[in-house]
Design an enzyme around this catalytic site. Structure first.
Site, mmCIF file in Angstrom:
data_model
loop_
_atom_site.group_PDB
_atom_site.id
_atom_site.type_symbol
_atom_site.label_atom_id
_atom_site.label_comp_id
_atom_site.label_asym_id
_atom_site.label_seq_id
_atom_site.Cartn_x
_atom_site.Cartn_y
_atom_site.Cartn_z
ATOM 1 N N ASP A 33 7.253 -2.033 -0.582
ATOM 2 C CA ASP A 33 7.257 -0.569 -0.519
ATOM 3 C C ASP A 33 8.671 -0.018 -0.732
ATOM 4 O O ASP A 33 9.652 -0.672 -0.392
ATOM 5 C CB ASP A 33 6.708 -0.129 0.856
ATOM 6 C CG ASP A 33 6.272 1.326 0.843
ATOM 7 O OD1 ASP A 33 6.233 1.940 -0.241
ATOM 8 O OD2 ASP A 33 5.975 1.853 1.933
ATOM 9 N N ARG A 37 11.291 5.749 -3.574
ATOM 10 C CA ARG A 37 12.449 6.296 -2.842
ATOM 11 C C ARG A 37 13.760 5.688 -3.343
ATOM 12 O O ARG A 37 14.784 6.353 -3.404
ATOM 13 C CB ARG A 37 12.270 6.054 -1.327
ATOM 14 C CG ARG A 37 11.392 7.118 -0.669
ATOM 15 C CD ARG A 37 10.902 6.677 0.673
ATOM 16 N NE ARG A 37 9.852 5.658 0.540
ATOM 17 C CZ ARG A 37 9.441 4.885 1.545
ATOM 18 N NH1 ARG A 37 9.994 5.000 2.732
ATOM 19 N NH2 ARG A 37 8.469 4.013 1.348
ATOM 20 N N HIS A 50 10.014 1.050 -10.001
ATOM 21 C CA HIS A 50 9.031 -0.027 -10.184
ATOM 22 C C HIS A 50 9.612 -1.154 -11.033
ATOM 23 O O HIS A 50 9.385 -2.330 -10.758
ATOM 24 C CB HIS A 50 7.752 0.533 -10.823
ATOM 25 C CG HIS A 50 7.025 1.495 -9.920
ATOM 26 N ND1 HIS A 50 6.754 1.207 -8.603
ATOM 27 C CD2 HIS A 50 6.527 2.737 -10.139
ATOM 28 C CE1 HIS A 50 6.113 2.229 -8.045
ATOM 29 N NE2 HIS A 50 5.966 3.170 -8.957
ATOM 30 N N GLU A 80 -6.265 2.394 -3.252
ATOM 31 C CA GLU A 80 -5.881 3.803 -3.107
ATOM 32 C C GLU A 80 -4.855 4.238 -4.163
ATOM 33 O O GLU A 80 -4.671 5.431 -4.400
ATOM 34 C CB GLU A 80 -5.292 4.064 -1.709
ATOM 35 C CG GLU A 80 -6.316 4.053 -0.569
ATOM 36 C CD GLU A 80 -6.841 2.650 -0.247
ATOM 37 O OE1 GLU A 80 -6.049 1.684 -0.315
ATOM 38 O OE2 GLU A 80 -8.040 2.513 0.046
ATOM 39 N N LEU A 144 4.027 -23.372 -5.350
ATOM 40 C CA LEU A 144 3.679 -22.084 -4.745
ATOM 41 C C LEU A 144 2.493 -21.424 -5.456
ATOM 42 O O LEU A 144 2.438 -21.428 -6.691
ATOM 43 C CB LEU A 144 4.895 -21.148 -4.864
ATOM 44 C CG LEU A 144 4.685 -19.691 -4.463
ATOM 45 C CD1 LEU A 144 4.670 -19.540 -2.944
ATOM 46 C CD2 LEU A 144 5.770 -18.800 -5.052
ATOM 47 N N ARG A 207 3.240 0.419 8.953
ATOM 48 C CA ARG A 207 1.771 0.437 8.913
ATOM 49 C C ARG A 207 1.297 -0.635 7.953
ATOM 50 O O ARG A 207 2.077 -1.201 7.184
ATOM 51 C CB ARG A 207 1.249 1.823 8.527
ATOM 52 C CG ARG A 207 1.792 2.337 7.227
ATOM 53 C CD ARG A 207 1.179 3.686 6.821
ATOM 54 N NE ARG A 207 1.906 4.238 5.701
ATOM 55 C CZ ARG A 207 2.886 5.142 5.801
ATOM 56 N NH1 ARG A 207 3.241 5.628 6.963
ATOM 57 N NH2 ARG A 207 3.518 5.571 4.722
HETATM 58 C C1 FPP Z 1 5.383 0.672 -3.599
HETATM 59 O O1 FPP Z 1 6.442 1.560 -3.824
HETATM 60 C C2 FPP Z 1 5.132 -0.154 -4.757
HETATM 61 C C3 FPP Z 1 3.946 -0.212 -5.437
HETATM 62 C C4 FPP Z 1 2.780 0.597 -5.057
HETATM 63 C C5 FPP Z 1 3.768 -1.023 -6.627
HETATM 64 C C6 FPP Z 1 4.392 -2.373 -6.628
HETATM 65 C C7 FPP Z 1 4.355 -2.862 -8.008
HETATM 66 C C8 FPP Z 1 5.380 -3.400 -8.699
HETATM 67 C C9 FPP Z 1 6.691 -3.683 -8.079
HETATM 68 C C10 FPP Z 1 5.295 -3.726 -10.168
HETATM 69 C C11 FPP Z 1 4.008 -4.220 -10.776
HETATM 70 C C12 FPP Z 1 3.495 -5.483 -10.240
HETATM 71 C C13 FPP Z 1 3.702 -6.735 -10.691
HETATM 72 C C14 FPP Z 1 3.044 -7.858 -10.006
HETATM 73 C C15 FPP Z 1 4.565 -7.073 -11.833
HETATM 74 P P1 FPP Z 1 6.132 3.122 -3.809
HETATM 75 O O2 FPP Z 1 5.938 3.577 -5.206
HETATM 76 O O3 FPP Z 1 4.988 3.428 -2.901
HETATM 77 O O4 FPP Z 1 7.481 3.669 -3.208
HETATM 78 P P2 FPP Z 1 7.667 4.999 -2.342
HETATM 79 O O5 FPP Z 1 6.842 4.828 -1.084
HETATM 80 O O6 FPP Z 1 9.131 5.001 -2.050
HETATM 81 O O7 FPP Z 1 7.222 6.147 -3.178
#
Ligand code: FPP
Length: 254
Positions: A33, A37, A50, A80, A144, A207
């Site tokens: 997460d 931000r 990302h 979600e 792994l 959470r």
């Molecule tokens: C949460 O940060 C992150 C996600 C919902 C996506 C995670 C996905 C990746 C890192 C890339 C794609 C996946 C792979 C396996 C290559 P957020 O966007 O909720 O951050 P925020 O809460 O600060 O807005």
């Protein structure tokens, strides 16, 4: 840059020495997460967060593989997350495809098996194709298992399990008395995977966000304020050292 990297590797070496290699969690699950931000703090579009998050995935997969973690489950896209703007969803899907294509060789070199959990039938065709292909090409590896949770929701997983158990009951394949924890676990996406020993969530949120609800009954939880793109192997080792200090009693006394 050279000195910065050198400092990082010295820090890693120091913290690695503190790791008890005989008590490495077999299964680590991570709620990655804070990408958005991280980007906002730098006045960058969320997509940059990302992209930086994918770099962290590369480093953490390698670190887990090196210290002998057997399963790493990453919450990459929840049931979600479809509610996000379409362009963000499509960025995430593209990053997934790029990651699988770009990383396959390296993952194979590191003996990593690529697996997925969640209802991937709702993902774009290309994502499904790359996931299936990566799984086939790595399934004979023995190191792994990188378990990508995609279109995954803990409640959705339980609903699907209940429906399938009901269907099998109607077919007389199951007697009601046979329903126990083991049977239910066998109807989940994670049926061949042990429950996580350690769950890490980055970014300061405390959470579970519908992640592995059944499986984490006795998992040790670790929350850190670090945003996912800033989470480095050093932070992973710190989380594991914290885990190694815990007294896991599983409801019994010692
Ligand atoms: C949460 O940060 C992150 C996600 C919902 C996506 C995670 C996905 C990746 C890192 C890339 C794609 C996946 C792979 C396996 C290559 P957020 O966007 O909720 O951050 P925020 O809460 O600060 O807005």
């Amino acid at each position: 840059m050279f000195f910065k990297n050198k400092n990082i590797s010295i820090k890693n070496e120091i913290v690695l020495k503190e790791l008890d290699m005989n008590n490495i969690p077999k299964h680590i699950a991570i709620i990655m997460d804070g990408n958005g931000r991280w980007a906002k703090k730098r006045n960058l579009p969320r997509s940059f967060g990302h992209k930086a998050g994918v770099e962290t995935i590369r480093e953490i997969v390698k670190a887990c593989s090196n210290i002998g973690v057997k399963y790493l489950t990453l919450y990459a896209f929840s049931t979600e997350n479809w509610k996000r703007p379409a362009d963000e969803v499509s960025t995430l899907m593209n990053l997934l495809v790029e990651y699988l294509r770009g990383e396959l060789e390296e993952l194979n070199r590191n003996n990593v098996i690529i697996n997925y959990i969640g209802d991937i039938s709702a993902l774009p065709d290309l994502c499904q194709k790359e996931l299936v292909n990566s799984n086939i090409k790595t399934k004979n590896n023995t190191g792994l298992t990188l378990n990508l949770a995609l279109n995954y929701g803990g409640r959705d997983e339980i609903i699907k399990a209940v429906k399938n158990i009901y269907i099998d009951m109607l077919k007389n394949n199951i007697d009601i008395e046979k329903i126990d924890e083991k049977l239910i676990s066998n109807y989940l996406y994670t049926k061949n995977i042990p429950d996580p020993d350690l769950l890490i969530r980055t970014s300061g949120e405390i959470r579970l966000s519908n992640f592995l609800l059944w499986q984490i009954a006795y998992t040790e939880l670790y929350f850190t304020d670090i945003y996912w793109p800033d989470f480095k192997p050093y932070h992973l080792y710190k989380a594991i050292i914290d885990y190694q200090k815990r007294d896991r009693r599983f409801g019994t006394v010692k």
